[in-house]
Design a protein around this motif. Structure first.
Motif, PDB file in Angstrom:
ATOM      1  N   ALA A   1      17.044   7.974 -15.820  1.00  0.00           N
ATOM      2  CA  ALA A   1      15.712   8.055 -15.216  1.00  0.00           C
ATOM      3  C   ALA A   1      15.485   9.347 -14.434  1.00  0.00           C
ATOM      4  O   ALA A   1      14.356   9.631 -14.021  1.00  0.00           O
ATOM      5  CB  ALA A   1      15.499   6.856 -14.287  1.00  0.00           C
ATOM      6  N   LEU A   2      16.523  10.135 -14.221  1.00  0.00           N
ATOM      7  CA  LEU A   2      16.408  11.339 -13.395  1.00  0.00           C
ATOM      8  C   LEU A   2      15.420  12.354 -13.956  1.00  0.00           C
ATOM      9  O   LEU A   2      14.646  12.966 -13.216  1.00  0.00           O
ATOM     10  CB  LEU A   2      17.776  12.006 -13.239  1.00  0.00           C
ATOM     11  N   GLY A   3      15.433  12.534 -15.272  1.00  0.00           N
ATOM     12  CA  GLY A   3      14.561  13.538 -15.882  1.00  0.00           C
ATOM     13  C   GLY A   3      13.095  13.248 -15.649  1.00  0.00           C
ATOM     14  O   GLY A   3      12.317  14.137 -15.268  1.00  0.00           O
ATOM     15  N   ALA A   4      12.693  12.003 -15.865  1.00  0.00           N
ATOM     16  CA  ALA A   4      11.293  11.621 -15.669  1.00  0.00           C
ATOM     17  C   ALA A   4      10.889  11.751 -14.205  1.00  0.00           C
ATOM     18  O   ALA A   4       9.768  12.180 -13.889  1.00  0.00           O
ATOM     19  CB  ALA A   4      11.065  10.194 -16.152  1.00  0.00           C
TER      20      ALA A   4
ATOM     21  N   TRP B   1       9.658   7.914  -7.481  1.00  0.00           N
ATOM     22  CA  TRP B   1      10.026   8.294  -6.117  1.00  0.00           C
ATOM     23  C   TRP B   1      11.304   7.592  -5.666  1.00  0.00           C
ATOM     24  O   TRP B   1      12.066   8.131  -4.859  1.00  0.00           O
ATOM     25  CB  TRP B   1       8.894   7.962  -5.137  1.00  0.00           C
ATOM     26  N   LEU B   2      11.545   6.381  -6.191  1.00  0.00           N
ATOM     27  CA  LEU B   2      12.746   5.646  -5.805  1.00  0.00           C
ATOM     28  C   LEU B   2      13.995   6.363  -6.291  1.00  0.00           C
ATOM     29  O   LEU B   2      15.003   6.417  -5.587  1.00  0.00           O
ATOM     30  CB  LEU B   2      12.690   4.222  -6.372  1.00  0.00           C
ATOM     31  N   VAL B   3      13.921   6.940  -7.501  1.00  0.00           N
ATOM     32  CA  VAL B   3      15.063   7.695  -8.037  1.00  0.00           C
ATOM     33  C   VAL B   3      15.374   8.878  -7.121  1.00  0.00           C
ATOM     34  O   VAL B   3      16.536   9.136  -6.789  1.00  0.00           O
ATOM     35  CB  VAL B   3      14.750   8.180  -9.466  1.00  0.00           C
ATOM     36  N   GLN B   4      14.340   9.590  -6.693  1.00  0.00           N
ATOM     37  CA  GLN B   4      14.533  10.722  -5.773  1.00  0.00           C
ATOM     38  C   GLN B   4      15.101  10.257  -4.438  1.00  0.00           C
ATOM     39  O   GLN B   4      15.942  10.923  -3.840  1.00  0.00           O
ATOM     40  CB  GLN B   4      13.202  11.424  -5.529  1.00  0.00           C
ATOM     41  N   ALA B   5      14.626   9.101  -3.978  1.00  0.00           N
ATOM     42  CA  ALA B   5      14.994   8.625  -2.646  1.00  0.00           C
ATOM     43  C   ALA B   5      16.453   8.227  -2.542  1.00  0.00           C
ATOM     44  O   ALA B   5      16.998   8.152  -1.428  1.00  0.00           O
ATOM     45  CB  ALA B   5      14.099   7.450  -2.243  1.00  0.00           C
ATOM     46  N   PHE B   6      17.126   7.983  -3.661  1.00  0.00           N
ATOM     47  CA  PHE B   6      18.548   7.640  -3.608  1.00  0.00           C
ATOM     48  C   PHE B   6      19.366   8.776  -2.997  1.00  0.00           C
ATOM     49  O   PHE B   6      20.468   8.551  -2.505  1.00  0.00           O
ATOM     50  CB  PHE B   6      19.078   7.318  -5.007  1.00  0.00           C
ATOM     51  N   ALA B   7      18.830   9.994  -3.039  1.00  0.00           N
ATOM     52  CA  ALA B   7      19.558  11.133  -2.481  1.00  0.00           C
ATOM     53  C   ALA B   7      19.463  11.194  -0.962  1.00  0.00           C
ATOM     54  O   ALA B   7      20.246  11.913  -0.323  1.00  0.00           O
ATOM     55  CB  ALA B   7      19.020  12.433  -3.084  1.00  0.00           C
ATOM     56  N   SER B   8      18.525  10.438  -0.381  1.00  0.00           N
ATOM     57  CA  SER B   8      18.307  10.560   1.060  1.00  0.00           C
ATOM     58  C   SER B   8      18.217   9.228   1.805  1.00  0.00           C
ATOM     59  O   SER B   8      18.088   9.218   3.031  1.00  0.00           O
ATOM     60  CB  SER B   8      17.025  11.362   1.329  1.00  0.00           C
TER      61      SER B   8
ATOM     62  N   THR C   1       0.832  -1.198   0.000  1.00  0.00           N
ATOM     63  CA  THR C   1       0.000   0.000   0.000  1.00  0.00           C
ATOM     64  C   THR C   1       0.869   1.250   0.000  1.00  0.00           C
ATOM     65  O   THR C   1       0.532   2.259  -0.649  1.00  0.00           O
ATOM     66  CB  THR C   1      -0.935  -0.001   1.222  1.00  0.00           C
ATOM     67  N   ALA C   2       1.986   1.200   0.691  1.00  0.00           N
ATOM     68  CA  ALA C   2       2.922   2.327   0.688  1.00  0.00           C
ATOM     69  C   ALA C   2       3.463   2.566  -0.714  1.00  0.00           C
ATOM     70  O   ALA C   2       3.620   3.722  -1.144  1.00  0.00           O
ATOM     71  CB  ALA C   2       4.067   2.060   1.659  1.00  0.00           C
ATOM     72  N   ILE C   3       3.742   1.504  -1.459  1.00  0.00           N
ATOM     73  CA  ILE C   3       4.231   1.648  -2.834  1.00  0.00           C
ATOM     74  C   ILE C   3       3.165   2.332  -3.690  1.00  0.00           C
ATOM     75  O   ILE C   3       3.470   3.235  -4.485  1.00  0.00           O
ATOM     76  CB  ILE C   3       4.608   0.275  -3.426  1.00  0.00           C
ATOM     77  N   GLU C   4       1.912   1.935  -3.529  1.00  0.00           N
ATOM     78  CA  GLU C   4       0.819   2.568  -4.277  1.00  0.00           C
ATOM     79  C   GLU C   4       0.724   4.059  -3.947  1.00  0.00           C
ATOM     80  O   GLU C   4       0.533   4.894  -4.833  1.00  0.00           O
ATOM     81  CB  GLU C   4      -0.510   1.875  -3.950  1.00  0.00           C
ATOM     82  N   LEU C   5       0.872   4.375  -2.670  1.00  0.00           N
ATOM     83  CA  LEU C   5       0.803   5.765  -2.234  1.00  0.00           C
ATOM     84  C   LEU C   5       1.995   6.559  -2.774  1.00  0.00           C
ATOM     85  O   LEU C   5       1.843   7.698  -3.249  1.00  0.00           O
ATOM     86  CB  LEU C   5       0.765   5.830  -0.707  1.00  0.00           C
ATOM     87  N   LEU C   6       3.162   5.975  -2.725  1.00  0.00           N
ATOM     88  CA  LEU C   6       4.356   6.632  -3.248  1.00  0.00           C
ATOM     89  C   LEU C   6       4.252   6.850  -4.756  1.00  0.00           C
ATOM     90  O   LEU C   6       4.649   7.902  -5.268  1.00  0.00           O
ATOM     91  CB  LEU C   6       5.595   5.786  -2.928  1.00  0.00           C
ATOM     92  N   ASP C   7       3.714   5.873  -5.462  1.00  0.00           N
ATOM     93  CA  ASP C   7       3.557   6.003  -6.912  1.00  0.00           C
ATOM     94  C   ASP C   7       2.633   7.162  -7.277  1.00  0.00           C
ATOM     95  O   ASP C   7       2.861   7.867  -8.264  1.00  0.00           O
ATOM     96  CB  ASP C   7       2.997   4.708  -7.514  1.00  0.00           C
ATOM     97  N   SER C   8       1.588   7.357  -6.487  1.00  0.00           N
ATOM     98  CA  SER C   8       0.600   8.389  -6.821  1.00  0.00           C
ATOM     99  C   SER C   8       0.919   9.749  -6.210  1.00  0.00           C
ATOM    100  O   SER C   8       0.624  10.789  -6.802  1.00  0.00           O
ATOM    101  CB  SER C   8      -0.801   7.948  -6.376  1.00  0.00           C
ATOM    102  N   GLU C   9       1.557   9.760  -5.034  1.00  0.00           N
ATOM    103  CA  GLU C   9       1.772  11.018  -4.317  1.00  0.00           C
ATOM    104  C   GLU C   9       3.238  11.399  -4.127  1.00  0.00           C
ATOM    105  O   GLU C   9       3.534  12.493  -3.673  1.00  0.00           O
ATOM    106  CB  GLU C   9       1.092  10.947  -2.940  1.00  0.00           C
ATOM    107  N   GLY C  10       4.152  10.491  -4.431  1.00  0.00           N
ATOM    108  CA  GLY C  10       5.567  10.792  -4.284  1.00  0.00           C
ATOM    109  C   GLY C  10       6.047  10.719  -2.843  1.00  0.00           C
ATOM    110  O   GLY C  10       5.262  10.479  -1.914  1.00  0.00           O
ATOM    111  N   LEU C  11       7.342  10.930  -2.653  1.00  0.00           N
ATOM    112  CA  LEU C  11       7.923  10.883  -1.307  1.00  0.00           C
ATOM    113  C   LEU C  11       7.262  11.881  -0.372  1.00  0.00           C
ATOM    114  O   LEU C  11       7.004  11.589   0.800  1.00  0.00           O
ATOM    115  CB  LEU C  11       9.423  11.185  -1.371  1.00  0.00           C
ATOM    116  N   GLU C  12       6.983  13.081  -0.903  1.00  0.00           N
ATOM    117  CA  GLU C  12       6.412  14.134  -0.070  1.00  0.00           C
ATOM    118  C   GLU C  12       4.978  13.828   0.353  1.00  0.00           C
ATOM    119  O   GLU C  12       4.468  14.407   1.303  1.00  0.00           O
ATOM    120  CB  GLU C  12       6.475  15.477  -0.809  1.00  0.00           C
ATOM    121  N   GLY C  13       4.326  12.888  -0.351  1.00  0.00           N
ATOM    122  CA  GLY C  13       2.941  12.556  -0.020  1.00  0.00           C
ATOM    123  C   GLY C  13       2.801  11.366   0.904  1.00  0.00           C
ATOM    124  O   GLY C  13       1.683  11.020   1.316  1.00  0.00           O
TER     125      GLY C  13
END
Length: 221
Positions: free
Chosen positions: A146-149, A95-102, A14-26
């Motif tokens: 994948a960073l651009g997308a 969101w996974l691409v973004q999360a590599f930074a943190s 469910t967290a993956i579904e939420l991350l896919d739709s709302e991103g890390l910030e959501g």
């Protein structure tokens, strides 16, 4: 849903579904609890905190990458297939691409993939640290591609959450960027030209072939 009927697997999926739709910030426990029809406090019986949840979700998605049978296919076919699957996974889960930074990602699924990846490059003929370097070179290329997308997905959500029109905002930015680029001869020649236009998939394949060509040439030397 009471805490004793929740499972860690349900929470992670469910967290993956939420991350896919709302991103890390959501992603937050309250929003996750609503999707699970459960109190946010019940989630804490299965995961430590948000960072732990992102790590668990981040490990789960590595299972989407197929592991070619190295007794059936050659190393380059296997490497290209896994890189293409990895690129597809990053595209589905920006969101996974973004999360590599943190976040530092680890777990059974990622270790399974990493181990098979090393087997691919060892089959090619790379030994010791060189197998690790070959694997890292391909991984870094795919991640960078994948960073651009991922950035576009994040920016779109940010604009829309602020009540803006993402499509109009991107169009205005592209117009301004084209005006700036037109001052430079090589960029000016490409503005509006179909000769230089290519799909993102074509660009990805071109770059991946170039990386694998380089690795193959290194083996021959």
């Amino acid at each position: 849903m009471p805490r004793d009927t929740l499972t860690k697997d349900q929470i992670v999926r469910t967290a993956i579904e939420l991350l896919d739709s709302e991103g890390l910030e959501g992603l937050n426990m309250r929003a996750l609890g609503q999707r699970l029809d459960s109190a946010a406090t019940a989630v804490y019986w299965h995961v430590k905190n948000k960072d732990n949840l992102v790590t668990l979700a981040g490990d789960e998605v590595w299972n989407e990458i197929r592991l070619p049978d190295l007794d059936v296919v050659d190393w380059r076919t296997a490497a290209a297939s896994m890189a293409t699957d990895l690129h597809g996974m990053f595209s589905r889960h920006p969101w996974l691409v973004q999360a590599f930074a943190s976040h530092l990602f680890f777990g059974t699924a990622k270790s399974r993939l990493d181990d098979h990846t090393l087997a691919v490059y060892e089959k090619a003929g790379f030994t010791g640290p060189d197998a690790d370097r070959a694997a890292a070179s391909v991984f870094t290329y795919v991640l960078g591609n994948a960073l651009g997308a991922a950035a576009t997905a994040s920016l779109t959500r940010r604009i829309e959450r602020g009540g803006g029109d993402a499509e109009a905002s991107f169009a205005a930015t592209m117009k301004e960027a084209a005006e700036t680029a037109s001052r430079f001869p090589r960029l000016r020649a490409r503005i509006g030209s179909t000769e230089y236009a290519g799909s993102p998939d074509e660009s990805f394949e071109f770059g991946l072939d170039a990386v694998l060509d380089g690795l193959e040439a290194r083996l021959k030397r």
